[in-house]
Design an enzyme around this catalytic site. Structure first.
Site, mmCIF file in Angstrom:
data_model
loop_
_atom_site.group_PDB
_atom_site.id
_atom_site.type_symbol
_atom_site.label_atom_id
_atom_site.label_comp_id
_atom_site.label_asym_id
_atom_site.label_seq_id
_atom_site.Cartn_x
_atom_site.Cartn_y
_atom_site.Cartn_z
ATOM 1 N N TYR A 144 0.818 -1.277 -0.103
ATOM 2 C CA TYR A 144 0.072 -0.016 0.196
ATOM 3 C C TYR A 144 0.739 1.393 0.094
ATOM 4 O O TYR A 144 0.486 2.360 -0.184
ATOM 5 C CB TYR A 144 -0.873 -0.153 1.223
ATOM 6 C CG TYR A 144 -2.208 -0.770 1.068
ATOM 7 C CD1 TYR A 144 -1.901 -2.187 1.063
ATOM 8 C CD2 TYR A 144 -3.126 -0.134 0.891
ATOM 9 C CE1 TYR A 144 -3.080 -3.044 1.154
ATOM 10 C CE2 TYR A 144 -4.425 -1.067 0.744
ATOM 11 C CZ TYR A 144 -4.298 -2.472 0.943
ATOM 12 O OH TYR A 144 -5.567 -3.025 0.510
ATOM 13 N N ASP A 172 -5.768 -6.290 5.236
ATOM 14 C CA ASP A 172 -6.807 -6.035 4.307
ATOM 15 C C ASP A 172 -7.797 -7.272 4.206
ATOM 16 O O ASP A 172 -8.755 -7.281 4.555
ATOM 17 C CB ASP A 172 -6.243 -5.258 3.222
ATOM 18 C CG ASP A 172 -7.369 -4.541 2.592
ATOM 19 O OD1 ASP A 172 -8.373 -4.619 3.226
ATOM 20 O OD2 ASP A 172 -7.135 -4.230 1.333
ATOM 21 N N LYS A 220 4.123 -14.069 5.534
ATOM 22 C CA LYS A 220 4.508 -15.105 4.488
ATOM 23 C C LYS A 220 6.302 -15.199 4.565
ATOM 24 O O LYS A 220 6.817 -14.732 3.389
ATOM 25 C CB LYS A 220 3.994 -14.794 3.041
ATOM 26 C CG LYS A 220 4.138 -15.662 1.972
ATOM 27 C CD LYS A 220 3.236 -17.109 2.230
ATOM 28 C CE LYS A 220 3.507 -18.026 1.087
ATOM 29 N NZ LYS A 220 2.586 -19.346 1.237
ATOM 30 N N ASP A 240 -1.332 -18.360 4.609
ATOM 31 C CA ASP A 240 -2.405 -19.177 3.873
ATOM 32 C C ASP A 240 -2.764 -20.250 4.998
ATOM 33 O O ASP A 240 -3.869 -20.528 5.097
ATOM 34 C CB ASP A 240 -1.700 -19.997 2.819
ATOM 35 C CG ASP A 240 -0.061 -20.357 2.969
ATOM 36 O OD1 ASP A 240 0.149 -19.837 3.937
ATOM 37 O OD2 ASP A 240 0.326 -20.895 2.236
#
Ligand code: NAD
Length: 364
Positions: free
Chosen positions: A125, A250, A192, A226
């Site tokens: 972002y 988000d 991640k 995930d």
């Protein structure tokens, strides 16, 4: 208690309807607020030459507290998100989103109770992007090749994902302090880091360092994003406070909203050291805007968070209790909730729901 002055940015799309509903319910809670209305969004461009007028920023800075409706961000144009600009200009580095089931709202579980703490200033972002075919993209592609960092196809557009120690430390510290202040037991960092070693890896390493400072007071663990998504859907009770870099936070916000009955009921806040801007998780919902169909609960619960923030705890709790009562009764609910509960019962309009809730809040 003294009157509060709060900046109100109604936004556009359903924001116009949900903001008016929010004002009515806050008034029904018996708290005296002077709303200073400020504009933002595409409709401001003709008048001010920008979607985020300086006088709107000044109004938030003056009052230190604002509540805003959603603002449309046209896709694929040069028009940058007003929401992102507002968070940047006011250094609102925390996006706080409590996720709590409301019985009767159609959630997949009746007892979800967790808190999303999303970093609000960097990651994908940051807005550092290079258009396909631009000089900047070409230079970056050449640089990566020369560095041996990797080959990027020439017809690529590129978005940069910066993650800093400074922002990671700020957000993880906020998550731990929030846990301590609200009697929460555990902070989970989602990431991640196995793939993005230098960005998410740095976030995780920083989170582990901060966690050490809270050892014995607040538990800490981490989850690869995930796996986190699957765990969240199957066992939401595994989680308490969850801290995320910007993008995952988000996405997880909408996932959590879905678990509890949808975007119509998911509140939030953007918080910095000096200013706070409260707003629902949802966007401007152009598909239902202007039709009196929106569910204003999310913005109304965001207002309850705002009232907590300004010390009006009793009024905030009245609003939350009013919401629980109206949903438990199940007589006046908007179409999104009828869909979430798979109910054939007739749905009501935004204004009918607001009438029912305002009456309930006034009665409490
Ligand atoms: P959205 O949240 O506006 O809508 C997604 C779906 O949820 C739609 O079907 C919509 O009808 C429904 N929905 C959302 N809020 C609802 C409510 N209160 N009551 C009933 N149904 C509701 O997401 P989108 O369609 O991806 O985005 C629309 C616009 O909003 C885009 O321009 C986007 O950039 C902007 N947006 C703004 C904000 C913000 O201002 N904070 C946040 C997200 C998206």
């Amino acid at each position: 208690m003294a009157k509060h002055v709060v900046t109100l940015i109604p936004g556009d799309g359903i924001g116009v309807e949900t903001s008016a509903a929010m004002q009515r319910v806050v008034e029904a809670a018996g708290v005296e607020i002077e709303w200073e209305v400020a504009k933002a969004g595409a409709a401001c461009i003709d008048e001010f030459g920008t979607p985020l007028p300086e006088e709107t920023l000044e109004a938030v800075k003056r009052n230190k507290v604002a509540i805003k409706g959603p603002i449309t961000t046209p896709v694929g144009t040069g028009f940058r998100s007003v929401n992102v600009a507002l968070r940047k200009s006011l250094e609102l580095y925390v996006c706080l989103r409590p996720v709590i089931s409301i019985p009767g709202a159609g959630g997949r579980y009746e007892d979800v109770d967790l808190v999303i703490v999303r970093e609000n200033s960097e990651d994908l972002y940051a807005g550092i992007e290079f258009e396909k075919g631009s000089d900047g993209a070409a230079r970056l592609i050449d640089f990566c090749k020369a560095e041996g960092a990797g080959v990027i196809r020439e017809d690529s557009g590129i978005s940069i994902k910066p993650i800093s120690v400074t922002a990671s430390r700020n957000i993880v510290e906020y998550a731990f302090e929030y846990a301590l202040k609200h009697g929460r037991k555990k902070v989970t960092a989602a990431h991640k880091a196995n793939i993005m070693k230098y960005s998410d890896g740095l976030f995780l390493q920083t989170a582990r360092e901060v966690a050490k400072e809270y050892e014995g007071r607040v538990e800490f663990n981490d989850n690869i994003i995930d796996a986190f998504c699957m765990n969240l859907v199957m066992n939401p009770d595994w989680f308490d406070v969850i801290v995320f870099p910007n993008l995952y936070g988000d996405i997880a916000s909408d996932l959590c909203a879905g678990l509890c009955g949808g975007l119509g009921i998911a509140p939030g806040a953007n918080i910095g050291k000096e200013y706070a801007v409260f707003e629902a998780v949802h966007g401007s919902a152009p598909d239902i805007a202007g039709k009196n169909l929106a569910n204003p609960t999310a913005e109304i619960l965001s207002a309850a968070m705002m009232l907590d923030h300004v010390g009006e705890l009793e009024a905030a709790e009245k609003i939350r209790q009013g919401v629980r009562n109206v949903y438990a009764r199940g007589e006046k609910l908007t179409a999104d909730i009828r869909r979430a509960t798979r109910s054939d019962a007739p749905s009501c309009s935004c204004s009918e729901f607001t009438d029912a809730l305002a009456a309930e809040v006034a009665r409490l």
